[in-house]
Scaffold this motif. Sequence first.
Motif, PDB file in Angstrom:
ATOM      1  N   VAL A  85       0.844  -1.200   0.000  1.00 52.77           N
ATOM      2  CA  VAL A  85       0.000   0.000   0.000  1.00 52.77           C
ATOM      3  C   VAL A  85       0.883   1.255   0.000  1.00 52.77           C
ATOM      4  N   ALA A  86       1.888   1.277   0.878  1.00 48.74           N
ATOM      5  CA  ALA A  86       2.784   2.440   0.935  1.00 48.74           C
ATOM      6  C   ALA A  86       3.534   2.615  -0.380  1.00 48.74           C
ATOM      7  N   ASN A  87       3.933   1.488  -0.969  1.00 50.11           N
ATOM      8  CA  ASN A  87       4.711   1.581  -2.207  1.00 50.11           C
ATOM      9  C   ASN A  87       3.927   2.185  -3.374  1.00 50.11           C
ATOM     10  N   GLU A  88       2.591   2.155  -3.276  1.00 43.44           N
ATOM     11  CA  GLU A  88       1.810   2.844  -4.322  1.00 43.44           C
ATOM     12  C   GLU A  88       2.148   4.333  -4.364  1.00 43.44           C
ATOM     13  N   PHE A  89       2.599   4.866  -3.212  1.00 40.63           N
ATOM     14  CA  PHE A  89       2.907   6.296  -3.149  1.00 40.63           C
ATOM     15  C   PHE A  89       4.412   6.583  -3.181  1.00 40.63           C
ATOM     16  N   VAL A  90       5.200   5.714  -2.584  1.00 35.93           N
ATOM     17  CA  VAL A  90       6.616   6.066  -2.373  1.00 35.93           C
ATOM     18  C   VAL A  90       7.593   5.355  -3.305  1.00 35.93           C
ATOM     19  N   ALA A  91       7.148   4.268  -3.991  1.00 34.39           N
ATOM     20  CA  ALA A  91       8.104   3.524  -4.823  1.00 34.39           C
ATOM     21  C   ALA A  91       8.309   4.220  -6.166  1.00 34.39           C
ATOM     22  N   ALA A  92       9.562   4.446  -6.506  1.00 35.94           N
ATOM     23  CA  ALA A  92       9.886   5.052  -7.796  1.00 35.94           C
ATOM     24  C   ALA A  92       9.993   3.973  -8.868  1.00 35.94           C
ATOM     25  N   GLY A  93       9.765   4.353 -10.106  1.00 34.78           N
ATOM     26  CA  GLY A  93       9.899   3.419 -11.226  1.00 34.78           C
ATOM     27  C   GLY A  93       9.942   4.203 -12.512  1.00 34.78           C
ATOM     28  N   LEU A 147      -0.419  11.556  -4.907  1.00 32.58           N
ATOM     29  CA  LEU A 147      -1.153  12.176  -3.792  1.00 32.58           C
ATOM     30  C   LEU A 147      -0.395  11.860  -2.506  1.00 32.58           C
ATOM     31  N   MET A 148       0.428  12.796  -2.075  1.00 33.43           N
ATOM     32  CA  MET A 148       1.290  12.533  -0.925  1.00 33.43           C
ATOM     33  C   MET A 148       0.578  13.006   0.353  1.00 33.43           C
ATOM     34  N   HIS A 149       0.174  12.020   1.143  1.00 30.67           N
ATOM     35  CA  HIS A 149      -0.595  12.312   2.372  1.00 30.67           C
ATOM     36  C   HIS A 149       0.384  12.623   3.497  1.00 30.67           C
ATOM     37  N   ASP A 150       0.752  13.888   3.604  1.00 32.48           N
ATOM     38  CA  ASP A 150       1.900  14.209   4.456  1.00 32.48           C
ATOM     39  C   ASP A 150       1.553  15.118   5.631  1.00 32.48           C
ATOM     40  N   ILE A 151       2.484  15.152   6.569  1.00 36.45           N
ATOM     41  CA  ILE A 151       2.513  16.147   7.649  1.00 36.45           C
ATOM     42  C   ILE A 151       3.845  16.874   7.491  1.00 36.45           C
ATOM     43  N   ASN A 152       3.814  18.146   7.204  1.00 33.29           N
ATOM     44  CA  ASN A 152       5.016  18.967   6.974  1.00 33.29           C
ATOM     45  C   ASN A 152       5.924  18.379   5.886  1.00 33.29           C
ATOM     46  N   GLY A 153       5.343  17.604   4.963  1.00 34.13           N
ATOM     47  CA  GLY A 153       6.168  17.052   3.880  1.00 34.13           C
ATOM     48  C   GLY A 153       6.748  15.685   4.180  1.00 34.13           C
ATOM     49  N   ASP A 173      -8.662   6.609   5.417  1.00 32.15           N
ATOM     50  CA  ASP A 173      -7.963   6.623   4.133  1.00 32.15           C
ATOM     51  C   ASP A 173      -6.610   7.321   4.244  1.00 32.15           C
ATOM     52  N   HIS A 174      -6.562   8.335   5.096  1.00 33.96           N
ATOM     53  CA  HIS A 174      -5.311   9.081   5.262  1.00 33.96           C
ATOM     54  C   HIS A 174      -4.303   8.297   6.099  1.00 33.96           C
ATOM     55  N   ILE A 175      -4.787   7.489   7.043  1.00 38.51           N
ATOM     56  CA  ILE A 175      -3.890   6.621   7.818  1.00 38.51           C
ATOM     57  C   ILE A 175      -3.176   5.659   6.866  1.00 38.51           C
ATOM     58  N   LEU A 176      -3.972   4.988   6.022  1.00 34.30           N
ATOM     59  CA  LEU A 176      -3.390   4.001   5.103  1.00 34.30           C
ATOM     60  C   LEU A 176      -2.380   4.638   4.160  1.00 34.30           C
ATOM     61  N   ALA A 177      -2.645   5.901   3.794  1.00 32.56           N
ATOM     62  CA  ALA A 177      -1.779   6.577   2.822  1.00 32.56           C
ATOM     63  C   ALA A 177      -0.588   7.272   3.482  1.00 32.56           C
ATOM     64  N   GLY A 178      -0.456   7.146   4.804  1.00 32.94           N
ATOM     65  CA  GLY A 178       0.807   7.558   5.422  1.00 32.94           C
ATOM     66  C   GLY A 178       0.805   8.848   6.197  1.00 32.94           C
ATOM     67  N   MET A 179      -0.385   9.424   6.491  1.00 33.87           N
ATOM     68  CA  MET A 179      -0.419  10.707   7.209  1.00 33.87           C
ATOM     69  C   MET A 179      -0.222  10.458   8.704  1.00 33.87           C
ATOM     70  N   MET A 180       0.982  10.032   9.030  1.00 35.44           N
ATOM     71  CA  MET A 180       1.298   9.631  10.397  1.00 35.44           C
ATOM     72  C   MET A 180       2.721  10.056  10.739  1.00 35.44           C
TER      73      MET A 180
END
Length: 393
Positions: free
Chosen positions: A80-88, A288-294, A379-386
Motif C-alpha cells: 500500500v505504501a509503495n503505491e505512493f513512495v516507490a519510484a519506477g 497524492l502525498m498524504h503528508d505532515i510537513n512534507g 484513508d489518510h492513515i493508510l496513505a501515510g499521514m502519520m
Amino acid sequence: MHEESRDVARRRLPAASLLAMGAALVVLAGYLVLVTTGRPAAGHESAGTTRTYYIAADSVRWDYAPTGSNGITGQPFDDVANEFVAAGPERIGSAYVKSLYREYTDRSFSTLTPRPAAWEHLGFLGPVIHAVVGDRVRIVFKNNLDRPASVHMHGLKYDKGAEGAPYADGSTARQKDDDAVPPGAIYTYDYTVPERAGPGPMDPSSVMWMYHSHTDEVGDTYAGLVGPVIVTARGQARADGTPRGVDRELVAVFQVSDENQSLDLPANLAGLPAPPDPEDEGFEESNLMHDINGYVYGNQPLGSAPGEGMTVRAGQHVRWYLMAMGTEVDLHTPHWHGNTVLANGMRVDVTSLLPAQMIVADMTPDDPGIWLFHCHVNDHILAGMMTRYQVLP
Ligand SMILES: [Cu+2]
C-alpha cells in the motif's frame, strides 16, 4: 517594567490625585498615561520591533520519505505504501521537484539561514515568522523560480502593495508589483501587527497564521510555497517573539499534497525515463502525498533530546500549531496518542481541521514515551499521514 505591572500601577493611581495635579501637569499626565499603558501615541500603529525576514522561493528536490522505510512500523514499506513512495520508470516515487520558501541571512540571498534543531520538524514548510502585537514585519522576498511567485500573508495588516494576489481589486500599477514577482526579482512586503492580528479573548497567548504564494494559488501551494506565522500577545513575548511560559512550539500542517496540480509537475514528468499519460489514474493516485510537513509514514525526524525534532519533556508547556491545506479531501483529524491537549477551550485528544484552518492546542505531557500523532481519517492513515512525537521523563 513588564506590561502587567504597568497596568497594575495605572489602576492604583487614584483619580483624585490626578485632578489635584492641576492644569500645569496635563502634559505630564498625558506622558504618564503613555508610559503606564505602554501603548503607542495616537496615529502610530506600532511601537514594537521591526522583524525582517529574507525569504526566497527556491526550486528544491524534496523527499517525503528520506529514511526509505516506514518509521511507524519500523519495517520496509508494504504494497500500500509503495503505491505512493516507490519510484519506477513511470512513477515519481517519494522525491519530487518542489518550490519551497527558504530563509537567507541577508539581502544578498547567498547564505541559507541554518534551521535550528527545534524547527527541523517544519520539513518542507517555509521558515516560521514570529511577531508580537505592535511589531512590524518585513519580508524581503526573492523569486529564484523560473515563473512568477508571491507572498500572501494571513492575519497581519497589509495594503494593496503587499497583498501578493492578482485580481481585479482596483490596485494602481505600482500596487500590482507584489502580485507576481518575476523570476530573479526581489520585492519587499511590509506588514503591521495590530491587535486584530493577535490573540482574541478565547485564544491562548499566541495564535497561528500563515503565508503562501498566491500568484497561481492552487499550483503554487501544491508546489510547496507555504509557511507558518506565530503572533504573540503584547507583553507576553520573549525578545524573539515566542510566547513566555511556552517551553516548546511545534507546527504541523496536514495535507494531501497533490503533486498532479503542482506547477512543478512538468519538471517531475521530465525526470521520468518513461513518463506516463499525466491523466493515468494510477499515476495520479501515486502523486497524492498524504503528508505532515512534507513527511509520510513516520519519516519526520523524531529527535532524541528535548528541543530536537518532535521530542519534548514531561511537564513542559508544549504549544501545537495545527493547520490543513488543500481541497475537499483535506478534512483532517489530528490525534495524539498518550497525552491530551486543550484546544478551543476544550480537553481533547483529537481535533479537526478544514483546508487553511488553523488551530492552537496546548499540551502539558505527563505520559513519557514515543507516541503516534496521526490523522484519524482512515484513508489518510493508510496513505501515510502519520508521524511520532516523543515525551522524555
Ligand atoms: Cu487527514
